[in-house]
Enzyme design. Structure first.
Site, PDB file in Angstrom:
ATOM      1  N   LEU A  76      46.260  40.040  52.406  1.00  0.00           N
ATOM      2  CA  LEU A  76      45.249  40.116  51.347  1.00  0.00           C
ATOM      3  C   LEU A  76      45.059  41.543  50.841  1.00  0.00           C
ATOM      4  CD1 LEU A  76      42.512  37.723  52.790  1.00  0.00           C
ATOM      5  CD2 LEU A  76      43.972  37.290  50.790  1.00  0.00           C
ATOM      6  N   CYS A  77      45.024  41.666  49.531  1.00  0.00           N
ATOM      7  CA  CYS A  77      44.806  42.982  48.892  1.00  0.00           C
ATOM      8  C   CYS A  77      43.558  43.662  49.430  1.00  0.00           C
ATOM      9  CB  CYS A  77      44.681  42.772  47.376  1.00  0.00           C
ATOM     10  SG  CYS A  77      44.012  44.161  46.472  1.00  0.00           S
ATOM     11  N   PHE A  78      42.492  42.863  49.617  1.00  0.00           N
ATOM     12  CA  PHE A  78      41.219  43.487  49.971  1.00  0.00           C
ATOM     13  C   PHE A  78      41.129  43.884  51.451  1.00  0.00           C
ATOM     14  CE2 PHE A  78      40.179  42.087  45.792  1.00  0.00           C
ATOM     15  CZ  PHE A  78      39.309  43.064  45.332  1.00  0.00           C
ATOM     16  N   LYS A  88      36.153  47.165  50.885  1.00  0.00           N
ATOM     17  CA  LYS A  88      36.842  47.312  49.596  1.00  0.00           C
ATOM     18  C   LYS A  88      36.250  46.328  48.590  1.00  0.00           C
ATOM     19  CE  LYS A  88      41.599  47.051  47.774  1.00  0.00           C
ATOM     20  NZ  LYS A  88      43.016  47.034  48.194  1.00  0.00           N
TER      21      LYS A  88
END
Lengths: 130, 269
Positions: free
Chosen positions: B147-149, B163
């Site tokens: 996951l990006c976050f 984030k």
């Protein structure tokens, strides 16, 4: 033989081409130190297949830096005869030596006269300083 | 700095992932060198997973909450995002003949994210840039989180250590596309990630009131207010790199601009 940036020809999108002083008609292609620095940390590279036909200016692969994806363009037309597959697992070598350890593909040129349309070192440096 | 470039702000209704990504891809593909900078703010009509350009679809399978979501692949890099209670933005900047492509523009990321940080701080949130990196070039060489976050790049925006905003770019021969996601609330599909409004109630109350006071319009709902906040912060960040003369428009306006450039207006009665 060591490749130095002064000997290369460039696209304004920062790919370089090197042609050895022999009759093979094979161009080695990579991306410049300037591009590597601008891209910052590289994390992934997608390469073409051996045998793939390229035209000058066409996309031959993609490189991902920290969250940015950029296409890589071929400076010459021809057929891909070799890819630097080991580079994908050691992209950091592009930061160390983009002109030797960091070569990306080799292309058997179909029209070597296209080289004269590329930027020489001096013109490329001027472009990068704009 | 160059003369003012035209800019088109598009506020789109929620749409499917397929449509949202197709629109952004078309905006980049059809960017005209003397055409407008386009900023699009949008949401998704159902919780949807977007994969970074090079991510493997099967990597979602280990997370049952994510595996059942509809998915779409972005043209931009980075990690996967669950688009649920969040706002998404896209910015397309055409390549200019007088401004040759110079690789990626971290300065654009940084300017936009710094502006968001400043604006969040002005509302009372403890926002800052991450200034750390989990990318695979780091010493550990551990694979990055899916996951990006859960990833960190130096210009990601953290609020209270979590984030809240991540962005990613794609360069092409026609221009630059920057995507970003701004988490507003925790999604049931990603309970490990909190949104901006999952902070303490007091902080939300102060922040929302500050947001209402800062804007001249009536904040009829939290989302409307945050859309306006995002637009203002993004435009302020872009101003550090580009002078853009913005106007509100639609995708139809872009079609008209393309017709004018190409002379290919459809026949009509």
């Amino acid at each position: 033989m060591s490749i130095t940036p002064e000997k290369l020809r460039y696209l304004n999108s920062h790919e370089w081409a090197f042609v050895a002083d022999d009759s093979s008609g094979i161009a080695t292609i990579g991306i410049s130190a300037f591009a590597v620095e601008e891209l910052t940390d590289l994390v992934f590279m997608a390469l073409p297949k051996v045998g793939q036909t390229l035209t000058a200016g066409s996309e031959f692969g993609e490189v991902e830096s920290v969250k940015a994806v950029s296409p890589m363009y071929s400076p010459v037309s021809g057929t891909v005869v070799e890819i630097h597959s080991a580079l994908v697992d050691k992209l950091e070598s592009l930061s160390v030596d983009p002109y030797n350890e960091g070569w990306i593909i080799k292309v058997k040129m179909s029209d070597p006269s296209e080289l004269s349309g590329l930027l020489d070192w001096e013109s490329y440096q001027k472009q990068c300083s704009h | 700095m160059q003369a003012d470039m035209p800019g088109l702000l598009i506020l789109d209704p929620p749409q499917s992932g397929e449509i949202n990504m197709a629109v952004d891809e078309a905006l980049l593909k059809n960017a005209i060198s003397d055409g407008p900078v386009v900023m699009r703010i949008y949401q998704w009509d159902r919780p949807t997973l977007s994969l970074g350009h090079f991510q493997r679809l099967e990597d979602r399978d280990s997370n049952p909450l994510i595996a059942k979501l509809p998915w779409v692949r972005r043209k931009t890099g980075g990690g996967a995002i669950v688009h649920d209670l969040e706002l998404t933005y896209s910015i397309v900047i055409p390549n200019r003949i007088d401004q040759p492509t110079k690789g990626h523009s971290e300065s654009l990321y940084r300017a936009i994210h710094l502006s968001l940080v400043e604006n969040l701080r002005s509302l009372g949130w403890d926002a800052k840039l991450s200034e750390t990196c989990t990318c695979s070039m780091s010493a550990s060489r551990e694979p990055e989180p899916f996951l990006c976050f859960l990833r960190r790049s130096p210009v990601d925006i953290l609020v209270n250590g979590d984030k809240m905003v991540g962005s990613a770019q794609r360069r092409s021969a026609t221009g630059l596309l920057q995507h970003g996601s701004f988490l507003l609330r925790r999604s049931q599909s990603t309970p490990e990630l909190c949104g901006l409004l999952d902070a303490t109630a007091d902080l939300i109350s102060v922040g929302q009131e500050n947001l209402r006071r800062k804007n001249s319009f009536d904040v009829s709902s939290a989302v409307d207010g945050w859309i306006d906040f995002l637009v203002q912060a993004l435009q302020a960040g872009l101003r550090k790199n580009l002078r853009v003369d913005w106007r509100l428009g639609t995708l139809g306006d872009l079609c008209k601009i393309a017709w004018e450039r190409t002379g290919s207006r459809p026949e009509q009665r």
